[in-house]
Design an enzyme around this catalytic site. Structure first.
Site, PDB file in Angstrom:
ATOM      1  N   GLU A 106      67.909  46.334  16.878  1.00  0.00           N
ATOM      2  CA  GLU A 106      67.478  47.634  16.343  1.00  0.00           C
ATOM      3  C   GLU A 106      68.094  48.783  17.149  1.00  0.00           C
ATOM      4  O   GLU A 106      68.471  49.812  16.594  1.00  0.00           O
ATOM      5  CB  GLU A 106      65.945  47.699  16.330  1.00  0.00           C
ATOM      6  CG  GLU A 106      65.363  46.778  15.243  1.00  0.00           C
ATOM      7  CD  GLU A 106      63.862  46.604  15.307  1.00  0.00           C
ATOM      8  OE1 GLU A 106      63.344  46.318  16.402  1.00  0.00           O
ATOM      9  OE2 GLU A 106      63.203  46.757  14.261  1.00  0.00           O
ATOM     10  N   GLU A 126      61.692  38.290  14.394  1.00  0.00           N
ATOM     11  CA  GLU A 126      60.268  38.625  14.482  1.00  0.00           C
ATOM     12  C   GLU A 126      59.379  37.750  13.617  1.00  0.00           C
ATOM     13  O   GLU A 126      58.246  37.438  13.974  1.00  0.00           O
ATOM     14  CB  GLU A 126      60.051  40.102  14.111  1.00  0.00           C
ATOM     15  CG  GLU A 126      60.472  41.094  15.182  1.00  0.00           C
ATOM     16  CD  GLU A 126      61.965  41.422  15.168  1.00  0.00           C
ATOM     17  OE1 GLU A 126      62.740  40.744  14.452  1.00  0.00           O
ATOM     18  OE2 GLU A 126      62.363  42.358  15.886  1.00  0.00           O
TER      19      GLU A 126
HETATM   20  N1  COA Z   1      59.772  39.355  25.625  1.00  0.00           N
HETATM   21  C1  COA Z   1      59.279  38.946  26.801  1.00  0.00           C
HETATM   22  N2  COA Z   1      59.794  37.939  27.515  1.00  0.00           N
HETATM   23  C2  COA Z   1      60.850  37.323  27.011  1.00  0.00           C
HETATM   24  C3  COA Z   1      61.423  37.682  25.784  1.00  0.00           C
HETATM   25  C4  COA Z   1      60.847  38.766  25.089  1.00  0.00           C
HETATM   26  N3  COA Z   1      61.341  39.184  23.925  1.00  0.00           N
HETATM   27  N4  COA Z   1      62.465  36.881  25.534  1.00  0.00           N
HETATM   28  C5  COA Z   1      62.549  36.034  26.570  1.00  0.00           C
HETATM   29  N5  COA Z   1      61.579  36.311  27.464  1.00  0.00           N
HETATM   30  C6  COA Z   1      61.360  35.650  28.758  1.00  0.00           C
HETATM   31  C7  COA Z   1      60.834  34.236  28.602  1.00  0.00           C
HETATM   32  O1  COA Z   1      59.431  34.229  28.505  1.00  0.00           O
HETATM   33  C8  COA Z   1      61.334  33.581  29.852  1.00  0.00           C
HETATM   34  O2  COA Z   1      60.472  33.984  30.890  1.00  0.00           O
HETATM   35  P1  COA Z   1      60.168  33.014  32.119  1.00  0.00           P
HETATM   36  O3  COA Z   1      61.488  32.757  32.766  1.00  0.00           O
HETATM   37  O4  COA Z   1      59.211  33.771  32.943  1.00  0.00           O
HETATM   38  O5  COA Z   1      59.591  31.785  31.499  1.00  0.00           O
HETATM   39  C9  COA Z   1      62.667  34.258  30.107  1.00  0.00           C
HETATM   40  O6  COA Z   1      62.622  35.489  29.378  1.00  0.00           O
HETATM   41  C10 COA Z   1      63.861  33.471  29.635  1.00  0.00           C
HETATM   42  O7  COA Z   1      63.646  33.093  28.290  1.00  0.00           O
HETATM   43  P2  COA Z   1      64.024  31.642  27.762  1.00  0.00           P
HETATM   44  O8  COA Z   1      63.597  31.571  26.350  1.00  0.00           O
HETATM   45  O9  COA Z   1      63.485  30.628  28.695  1.00  0.00           O
HETATM   46  O10 COA Z   1      65.606  31.662  27.898  1.00  0.00           O
HETATM   47  P3  COA Z   1      66.719  31.154  26.909  1.00  0.00           P
HETATM   48  O11 COA Z   1      68.004  31.515  27.530  1.00  0.00           O
HETATM   49  O12 COA Z   1      66.458  29.747  26.537  1.00  0.00           O
HETATM   50  O13 COA Z   1      66.565  32.002  25.572  1.00  0.00           O
HETATM   51  C11 COA Z   1      66.320  33.975  24.203  1.00  0.00           C
HETATM   52  C12 COA Z   1      66.764  33.388  25.563  1.00  0.00           C
HETATM   53  C13 COA Z   1      66.414  35.458  24.303  1.00  0.00           C
HETATM   54  C14 COA Z   1      67.227  33.455  23.097  1.00  0.00           C
HETATM   55  C15 COA Z   1      64.875  33.517  23.903  1.00  0.00           C
HETATM   56  O14 COA Z   1      64.069  33.806  25.012  1.00  0.00           O
HETATM   57  C16 COA Z   1      64.256  34.195  22.718  1.00  0.00           C
HETATM   58  O15 COA Z   1      64.467  33.787  21.594  1.00  0.00           O
HETATM   59  N6  COA Z   1      63.446  35.248  22.975  1.00  0.00           N
HETATM   60  C17 COA Z   1      62.692  35.890  21.944  1.00  0.00           C
HETATM   61  C18 COA Z   1      63.533  36.830  21.174  1.00  0.00           C
HETATM   62  C19 COA Z   1      62.697  37.546  20.166  1.00  0.00           C
HETATM   63  O16 COA Z   1      61.912  36.972  19.456  1.00  0.00           O
HETATM   64  N7  COA Z   1      62.905  38.852  20.106  1.00  0.00           N
HETATM   65  C20 COA Z   1      62.181  39.658  19.210  1.00  0.00           C
HETATM   66  C21 COA Z   1      60.913  40.040  19.848  1.00  0.00           C
HETATM   67  S1  COA Z   1      59.951  40.964  18.748  1.00  0.00           S
END
Ligand code: COA
Length: 704
Positions: A106, A126
């Site tokens: 966004e 989302e």
């Molecule tokens: N908000 C808060 N914390 C987040 C986050 C978010 N949107 N995305 C990732 N994190 C945190 C995880 O909880 C994790 O924290 P920890 O190390 O304390 O456990 C850390 O970031 C790493 O995330 P992880 O998922 O373990 O790493 P990854 O490399 O496997 O994947 C992403 C990275 C970004 C692909 C994955 O975390 C993801 O899909 N995040 C959500 C994205 C999302 O839904 N965004 C829209 C939100 S409305």
């Protein structure tokens, strides 16, 4: 200015740099930092353009999900900041890498130009959290990529590649893989070129969404589909309404629609449940006793003992991840058959377009069959998936202990047997572990990892990491009968059988349970898994002295096996089958009535759905509390992951322990007491877990 975001000048180009590891999520500090950087850029007229860039492994990966549950959460400040970025009178370039998701995309869409490194992924996930994009993603994405693709991306939550983003107009250029400093330099150069060419702002909000491929009934159909197929979820139908607003209303009006519908999603219990699971999945990888900086053992080659359905499925997981596998069987025809099934599975996936045409051959090339256990000597991990019988598994464990090279990890795929006993049999207890895959092993996401009393922490940590590499959700369990999942399943099946003997039909039981959102109730589930298999588990447990004294315990399934009613595969079980369609069978009622008479169980003409739910699910939750109390599971969230990823418990309920919080622990305890009084507390079936009592007394929830 917050130190999470800075504004620096690179000659005449301003660089807004976000540095909030690990994924640059939009915490309040980051949002405030962006706002202040924009203030500063607005004031500094010497800067001719702005580059938005993020440090570390990824551009902004989304809103900070932990913020969504806070009472004072609001999206307004961020959205207004994005509006200010879009309104800047000098060009703004987003430099993208990593996973550009949610609020990150966004932000990028509020910028005027976007460039991305080739391996970037861009998406609005989302919906997977029960939410819709709440920072104008629903309004800006259709304006950039057209209504059809935008709706697809938001309803699936799946990210697209940089190449696809270029093709559909979401980014302006794709750069060959490079490090982050090089990306920043390229973005600055891009901005300088724009300035030189006299290219100014290009505001997404001023564009019209492309309606290509959008028929007059497009939105009506999409809405109907969301309301029928995704009825239990709050977001899909609201996403359709937002995109419709983007296509038909001025930007500001669409903005208001999105704000209202986003808030409805955020406040919904379904989204709260799905957000809980997001964090549960991440927490499950943190294992007490395994330091976060441990060095995992290298797993370059895997061995699987047994080429049956389980062994074949397990092997596929590793081949899918590019890890070579040796599969060992005792007889050539069994090996041939097993490998043949794997090949067919791959070919079927390729025919459905889920794999590329060349993939089946590539993956089969990673699988080597053998009839000699000694050929497992060079494997870094060997998983045995032989027949579920203690004597056989002990022999196999011993043999693997002799054959495997020093440092190799030895795993058992047992679902019920004592991992400590098998570990001792192997003679290498430190390197022994349980890896309980769920059938079909190549499909189900759950992997229960059973930590023996003497399993080395490094071995445990290695297997948890490896589980993620092969796309599983790992959950660690201690040693007990059935581990986390099957142990909790036991009281659920127990009550469903008592209910049948009391007069509820399998169809009524299944309907009541399915009303919670499970794809199948207990009767359909066992018919599919095989009632012979289910009954044998009960019989074996009886032999080991693990059953209650009650002779009517799981009497129905044992009777079914006796009668050769093995479920779907024999055309009759709890149901009769016409092809694959289950049909209620009056014979089952007669069988259950006869059992009721035999065991002195009173039959009733009416049993409510509510009673079915309470009697099947509340003891399951109670068992979960016992599992926590005994330290078999580390966290309530681990139990929820087991049920959502291994047993089809609906994600929008967050798993049984999360659901228990929403029902109220005191209410659950009251109903356990009620059934103890009404039915008699035979064999302690209804005794509350001590933990439940303690939590109620101190006013705590599982979430605490
Ligand atoms: N908000 C808060 N914390 C987040 C986050 C978010 N949107 N995305 C990732 N994190 C945190 C995880 O909880 C994790 O924290 P920890 O190390 O304390 O456990 C850390 O970031 C790493 O995330 P992880 O998922 O373990 O790493 P990854 O490399 O496997 O994947 C992403 C990275 C970004 C692909 C994955 O975390 C993801 O899909 N995040 C959500 C994205 C999302 O839904 N965004 C829209 C939100 S409305």
């Amino acid at each position: 200015m917050s130190n999470l975001v800075t504004l620096q000048a690179h000659s005449s180009i301003g660089v807004l740099r976000i540095a909030s590891p690990p994924v640059n999520a939009l915490s309040r500090g980051v949002v405030q930092g962006i706002r202040e950087a924009v203030d500063q850029f607005e004031a500094d007229r010497s800067l001719q353009a702005l580059v938005v860039h993020a440090d570390g492994r990824t551009f902004v990966a989304g809103g900070d999900i932990s913020e969504f549950s806070k009472p004072d959460f609001e999206a307004k400040t961020y959205n207004a900041t994005l509006g200010r970025i879009e309104n800047l009178d000098r060009p703004v370039v987003a430099a993208l890498h990593g996973t550009v998701l949610g609020g990150g995309l966004e932000l990028a869409m509020a910028c005027h130009y976007r460039i991305a490194v080739r391996d970037t992924r861009l998406g609005l996930p989302e919906v997977l959290l029960g939410l819709l994009p709440g920072s104008l993603g629903t309004q800006r994405l259709p304006r950039l990529v057209g209504v059809r693709l935008a709706l697809d991306m938001m309803l699936s939550g799946k990210p697209i590649t940089a190449a696809k983003a270029l093709e559909c107009g979401l980014v302006d250029a794709v750069l060959e893989p490079m490090d982050n400093d090089a990306l920043l330099a390229a973005a600055v150069a891009h901005a300088q070129a724009l300035v030189k060419q006299g290219k100014g702002p290009r505001r997404t909000r001023e564009r019209m969404p492309s309606m290509e491929g959008v028929a007059p009934d497009f939105f009506a159909k999409a809405l109907e589909e969301a309301e029928t197929k995704k009825a239990a979820y709050p977001a899909p139908r609201r996403i359709v309404r937002c995109v419709q607003a983007a296509a038909t209303l001025p930007f500001e009006k669409g903005e208001a629609v999105e704000a209202e519908l986003f808030e409805e999603c955020r406040a919904s219990p379904q989204s709260v449940a799905m957000r809980h699971l997001f964090f549960a999945e991440r927490a499950a990888g943190k294992i007490p006793g395994v330091p976060s900086d441990f060095t995992p053992r290298a797993i370059r080659k895997v061995g699987v003992l047994g080429a049956g359905t389980m062994g074949g499925g397990i092997a596929m997981n590793f081949a899918n991840a590019g890890i070579p596998v040796t599969i060992v069987e005792t007889a050539a025809d069994a090996l041939e058959r097993g490998l043949g099934i794997v090949r067919k599975n791959y070919e079927a996936s390729a025919a459905k377009g889920k794999l590329r045409p060349e993939d089946p051959a590539k993956r089969m090339a990673l699988l080597t069959g053998s009839l000699d256990v000694a050929e497992l000597a060079d494997c870094d991990l060997v998983i045995e998936a032989v027949f579920e019988n203690m004597d056989i598994k002990k022999q196999v464990a011993k043999r693997l202990g002799e054959v495997c090279k020093p440092g190799a990890i030895i795993a058992t795929n047992t679902s019920t047997l004592d991992v400590n006993v098998l570990a001792d049999a192997s003679g290498r207890a430190g390197e022994f572990i349980g890896m309980h895959f769920f059938s079909p092993a190549n499909v189900m996401r759950l992997l229960e990892i059973v930590r023996g009393d003497r399993t080395d922490p490094q071995v445990l940590g290695t297997v948890v990491r490896l589980a993620r590499t092969i796309g599983k959700v790992p959950v660690v369990s201690g040693v007990c009968y059935g581990f986390i999942g099957n142990r909790m399943l036991e009281p659920y099946l127990r009550e469903s059988e008592f209910l049948m003997m009391e007069g509820a039909s399998p169809a009524q039981i299944d309907r009541a349970i399915q009303s919670l959102g499970l794809p199948m109730g207990p009767c359909r589930m066992l018919d599919l898994a095989g009632l012979d298999v289910a009954a044998k588990v009960v019989v074996e447990r009886g032999k080991a002295g693990g059953l209650p004294d009650d002779p009517s315990y799981r009497a129905v399934v044992q009777k079914m096996m006796e009668l050769g009613r093995f479920g779907q595969k024999t055309g009759a079980g709890y149901y009769r089958y016409e092809g694959r369609t289950p049909v209620p069978d009056p014979e089952v009622e007669r069988i259950c009535a006869a059992l009721a008479e035999q065991y002195g169980i009173a039959r009733r003409s009416e049993i409510s759905d509510q009673e079915i739910i309470e009697r099947c699910v509340y003891p399951l939750i109670n068992e979960g509390a016992k599992i926590l109390e005994e330290g078999i599971a580390y966290r309530p969230g681990d139990i929820d992951l087991v049920w959502v990823n291994g047993y089809g418990f609906p994600d929008f309920r967050g798993g049984p322990m999360h659901m228990a919080d929403t029902i109220g622990l005191d209410k659950i305890a009251d109903r356990l007491d009620h059934y103890a009084a009404e039915r008699g507390n035979r064999d302690g079936y209804w005794s509350r877990a001590t933990l439940l009592g303690e939590m109620i007394a101190s006013g705590r929830k599982f979430a605490d």
